[in-house]
Each structure stands twice: as structure tokens, then as C-alpha cells.
Write an enzyme that holds these catalytic residues in place. Structure first.
Site, PDB file in Angstrom:
ATOM      1  CG  ASP A   7     -31.521  20.153-138.873  1.00 54.58           C
ATOM      2  OD1 ASP A   7     -30.431  21.105-138.223  1.00 54.58           O
ATOM      3  OD2 ASP A   7     -31.941  20.286-137.693  1.00 54.58           O
ATOM      4  CB  CYS A  64     -29.335  20.092-134.893  1.00 54.34           C
ATOM      5  SG  CYS A  64     -29.262  20.168-133.441  1.00 54.34           S
ATOM      6  CB  THR A  66     -30.560  23.469-129.243  1.00 56.32           C
ATOM      7  OG1 THR A  66     -30.664  21.947-129.791  1.00 56.32           O
ATOM      8  CG2 THR A  66     -31.237  23.991-129.879  1.00 56.32           C
ATOM      9  CG  HIS A  97     -11.559  13.408-119.464  1.00 51.82           C
ATOM     10  ND1 HIS A  97     -11.620  13.668-117.655  1.00 51.82           N
ATOM     11  CD2 HIS A  97      -9.880  13.960-119.804  1.00 51.82           C
ATOM     12  CE1 HIS A  97     -10.550  14.732-117.229  1.00 51.82           C
ATOM     13  NE2 HIS A  97      -9.470  14.957-117.909  1.00 51.82           N
ATOM     14  CG  HIS A 133      -9.939  10.147-118.445  1.00 50.92           C
ATOM     15  ND1 HIS A 133     -11.061   9.917-117.778  1.00 50.92           N
ATOM     16  CD2 HIS A 133      -9.055   9.824-118.326  1.00 50.92           C
ATOM     17  CE1 HIS A 133     -10.734  10.975-116.592  1.00 50.92           C
ATOM     18  NE2 HIS A 133      -8.934  11.502-117.037  1.00 50.92           N
TER      19      HIS A 133
END
Ligand code: RB5
Length: 141
Positions: A7, A64, A66, A97, A133
Site C-alpha cells: 500500500d 504496508c 507496519t 519451520h 514441522h
């Protein structure tokens, strides 16, 4: 093929990521956005997540402001394991993992030097294929 989406909060950092991909001859498909006008991050999260989930692209990178909103949105798509990373240890571990198929970062959180190292680590670390995993990932699905 790497699917890219961001964004306005991630646009500047995405330019650095694209420069890294082009320098390393890594093919990408850019789902936008294409400038710093204000946009809604779920649009780009969904486009990239579907491209990866449908097999059109091998992995994705989402940015974005954050990295939080865009990763939450991507993880709503079945088959997507989107990891928000702010360090190289996490980028390596989430490939080994979690077999994460999309990397999310915050354009207002990590600087360009670290971000490119995180991308490099994410793209070049294989899944461990360890039974434990595989089992845990299948429990998510
Ligand atoms: C946009 O201002 C910002 O909310 C967005 O980029 C992101 O940080 C959301 O999680």
C-alpha cells in the site's frame, strides 16, 4: 516468480525490494500499488495471496506501513502462511519451520538495508522438511 504487493505505507520500501530483485535477476509480478496515493491494503494482500495460493507465483512479498494489516489480510486466504518479519533470524526460521510462502514487512518499521537482507534470507532459505514441522503446518490447514 515472486508476487509483490504494497500500500502507500510500503510503496517506498517496495522500490528498494524491486531494485534487489532486478539486480539478482529474480522474476516478479507486481500487483501494485504503483504510487503513494492512499489505498486499502487488503486489496493488494488478497491479490498476492491468491496468486501464491493458486500457484501462479511461488512466493510473495507484501509491505504496508507496519506489515500488520497486510499480513492479517493475506493470512485469511487458504493455504497462505504469511510471516511478518523485522529481522533475518525470523525470516530464516519461518522458512525452515513454517514454510512461510509470503513475507510481510513494515515500510515504516524496517530500513531499506535490513529489508533487503530479510528478503534475501527469506527467498534463499529452504523449508526443513522435518516431520514435526510438516505435522504442525498440516494442523494449521
Ligand atoms: C496506512 O496508513 C496503514 O494503516 C497501513 O499501511 C498499515 O500499517 C496497516 O496495518
Amino acid at each position: 516468480m515472486i508476487a509483490l504487493g504494497c500500500d502507500h505505507g510500503g510503496f517506498s520500501l517496495m522500490k528498494e525490494v524491486i531494485a534487489y530483485l532486478e539486480k539478482n535477476n529474480i522474476e516478479y509480478k507486481n500487483f501494485g500499488c504503483y504510487d503513494e496515493s492512499s489505498v486499502d491494503y487488503p486489496v493488494y494482500a488478497k491479490a498476492v495471496a491468491h496468486a501464491v495460493a493458486d500457484g501462479e507465483c511461488d512466493k510473495g512479498i507484501l509491505i504496508c506501513g507496519t506489515g500488520i494489516g497486510i499480513s492479517i489480510a493475506a493470512n485469511k486466504v487458504k493455504g497462505i502462511r504469511c510471516a511478518l518479519c523485522t529481522d533475518c533470524f525470523s525470516a530464516e526460521a519461518t522458512r525452515q519451520h513454517n514454510d512461510a510462502n509470503i513475507l510481510a514487512m513494515g515500510g515504516r518499521v524496517v530500513g531499506p538495508g535490513l529489508a533487503v537482507k530479510i528478503v534475501d534470507t527469506f527467498l534463499n532459505t529452504p523449508f526443513s522438511n522435518d516431520e514435526r514441522h510438516i505435522r504442525r503446518i498440516s494442523m494449521i490447514e
